[in-house]
Each structure stands twice: as structure tokens, then as C-alpha cells.
Design an enzyme around this catalytic site. Structure first.
Site, short mmCIF file in Angstrom:
data_model
loop_
_atom_site.label_atom_id
_atom_site.label_comp_id
_atom_site.label_asym_id
_atom_site.label_seq_id
_atom_site.Cartn_x
_atom_site.Cartn_y
_atom_site.Cartn_z
N HIS A 298 -8.85 -6.37 3.04
CA HIS A 298 -8.45 -5.35 3.14
C HIS A 298 -8.42 -4.41 1.85
CE1 HIS A 298 -5.85 -1.35 3.93
NE2 HIS A 298 -5.43 -2.20 3.59
N ASN A 299 -8.21 -5.05 0.03
CA ASN A 299 -9.01 -4.57 -0.78
C ASN A 299 -10.33 -4.05 -1.65
OD1 ASN A 299 -8.37 -5.15 -3.78
ND2 ASN A 299 -7.05 -3.56 -3.74
N GLU B 57 0.62 -1.84 0.13
CA GLU B 57 -0.39 -0.46 0.32
C GLU B 57 0.81 0.99 -0.03
OE1 GLU B 57 -2.84 0.07 -0.59
OE2 GLU B 57 -3.64 -2.17 0.02
N TYR C 264 -10.92 -4.07 11.78
CA TYR C 264 -11.57 -4.41 10.77
C TYR C 264 -11.71 -5.89 10.49
CZ TYR C 264 -13.14 -2.97 5.66
OH TYR C 264 -14.13 -2.96 4.93
N TYR D 5 -13.12 2.66 6.05
CA TYR D 5 -12.89 1.54 6.37
C TYR D 5 -12.12 2.16 7.95
CZ TYR D 5 -8.76 -1.71 6.17
OH TYR D 5 -8.00 -3.07 6.55
N TRP D 6 -12.25 3.66 7.87
CA TRP D 6 -11.89 3.69 9.07
C TRP D 6 -12.75 3.84 10.88
CZ3 TRP D 6 -13.22 9.13 11.37
CH2 TRP D 6 -12.46 9.43 12.88
N LYS E 166 -9.34 4.53 3.93
CA LYS E 166 -10.43 5.33 3.57
C LYS E 166 -11.09 5.88 4.45
CE LYS E 166 -10.62 3.72 -1.35
NZ LYS E 166 -10.61 5.80 -1.99
N ASP F 203 -15.71 1.56 10.30
CA ASP F 203 -15.64 0.62 10.28
C ASP F 203 -14.36 -0.12 11.56
OD1 ASP F 203 -18.15 0.41 9.03
OD2 ASP F 203 -17.22 -0.62 7.31
N ASP G 81 -8.16 7.98 -4.80
CA ASP G 81 -8.30 7.16 -5.04
C ASP G 81 -9.56 6.56 -5.03
OD1 ASP G 81 -6.79 4.59 -6.19
OD2 ASP G 81 -7.14 4.22 -3.90
#
Length: 135
Positions: A107-108, A30, A84, A56-57, A53, A59, A41
Site C-alpha cells: 500500500h505504501n 492514512e 489492489y 493506485y485507483w 493516488k 490499478d 503528496d
């Protein structure tokens, strides 16, 4: 931070958390494991060591006070990724413990990333960094 701690404590017995080696492979891919500034992105900014992102943060429990603050602090960003994965790691399993492949693809590609063929290329890049399915 409390949110992340609760998730890690609720991890079912017998289910392993994401390994340090798998985290290192994701971090390397990354950002080269560097605290990169946020950049645009795919419809939103990605920030820091793991290119986190905003969703994500959120969550992972919103540790560190803000996405940017957490993403640029390796310890906070790692806690976020672990939380996560504790939350979504079982979304990929059908009777098996989550693997590094499962975690990388989540993750992706988000919670269902392990089921999407679009994340296979990402997994190939993680393998090229020295991680195996069971790393």
C-alpha cells in the site's frame, strides 16, 4: 467495480485476502479513517480514507467513476484497496500467504513495496496502530 469483483473471484485457493483488521490499521494511519480531501503528496494528489493516488485507483479497476468519488466513499475505497491487494499481494510472497506486513508495505510503496527498505518505517507505524504481521 467489475474489475475488482473479477480479481476477488480469481484469488487463488489458500491465499487469504487482506483482513479487516489490517485494512483498519492502514485507514487509521492514512487518514484517521476520515474522508480527507485530496492533497498534494509526493508528485501527485492523495485522496480519502486510504490516501489513494490516481495510479493506485487505476490499478484497482477504477471503481466509483473517479478517484475522488471512490476515495471519499469508504466502501468504494475499501473495495479498491482489496482489489489492489488481490492483484499485487503475491508480489511479496515466496512460498507464503501474504501478511498484513506485505499488504501494508505494498500500500505504501506500490507493487514492489515489500522489497523496499523505505517502506519499513510505514510498517512500524502500522504495527503501532495494533496490527501484527499476521493481523
Amino acid at each position: 467495480m467489475l474489475f475488482a469483483a473479477i480479481f476477488l473471484c480469481l484469488l487463488p485457493l489458500g491465499m487469504s485476502a487482506i483482513s479487516s483488521h489490517c485494512l483498519d490499521c492502514i485507514c487509521s494511519l492514512e487518514s484517521g479513517c476520515r474522508p480527507l480531501a485530496c492533497k498534494w503528496d509526493v508528485n501527485s494528489p492523495s485522496c480519502g480514507y486510504y490516501q489513494l493516488k490516481q495510479v493506485y485507483w487505476i490499478d484497482c479497476g477504477k471503481p466509483g467513476g473517479s478517484l475522488t468519488a471512490c476515495a471519499l466513499d469508504k466502501s468504494c475505497a475499501t473495495r479498491c484497496v482489496k482489489a489492489y491487494m488481490s492483484r499485487y499481494g503475491t508480489h511479496c510472497t515466496r512460498g507464503h500467504t501474504p501478511t498484513c506486513e506485505d499488504y501494508a508495505r505494498i500500500h505504501n510503496g506500490g507493487p514492489g513495496g515489500c522489497h523496499r527498505s523505505a517502506t519499513l518505517g510505514y510498517w512500524s507505524k502500522i504495527r503501532a496502530r495494533g496490527c501484527s504481521k499476521y493481523s
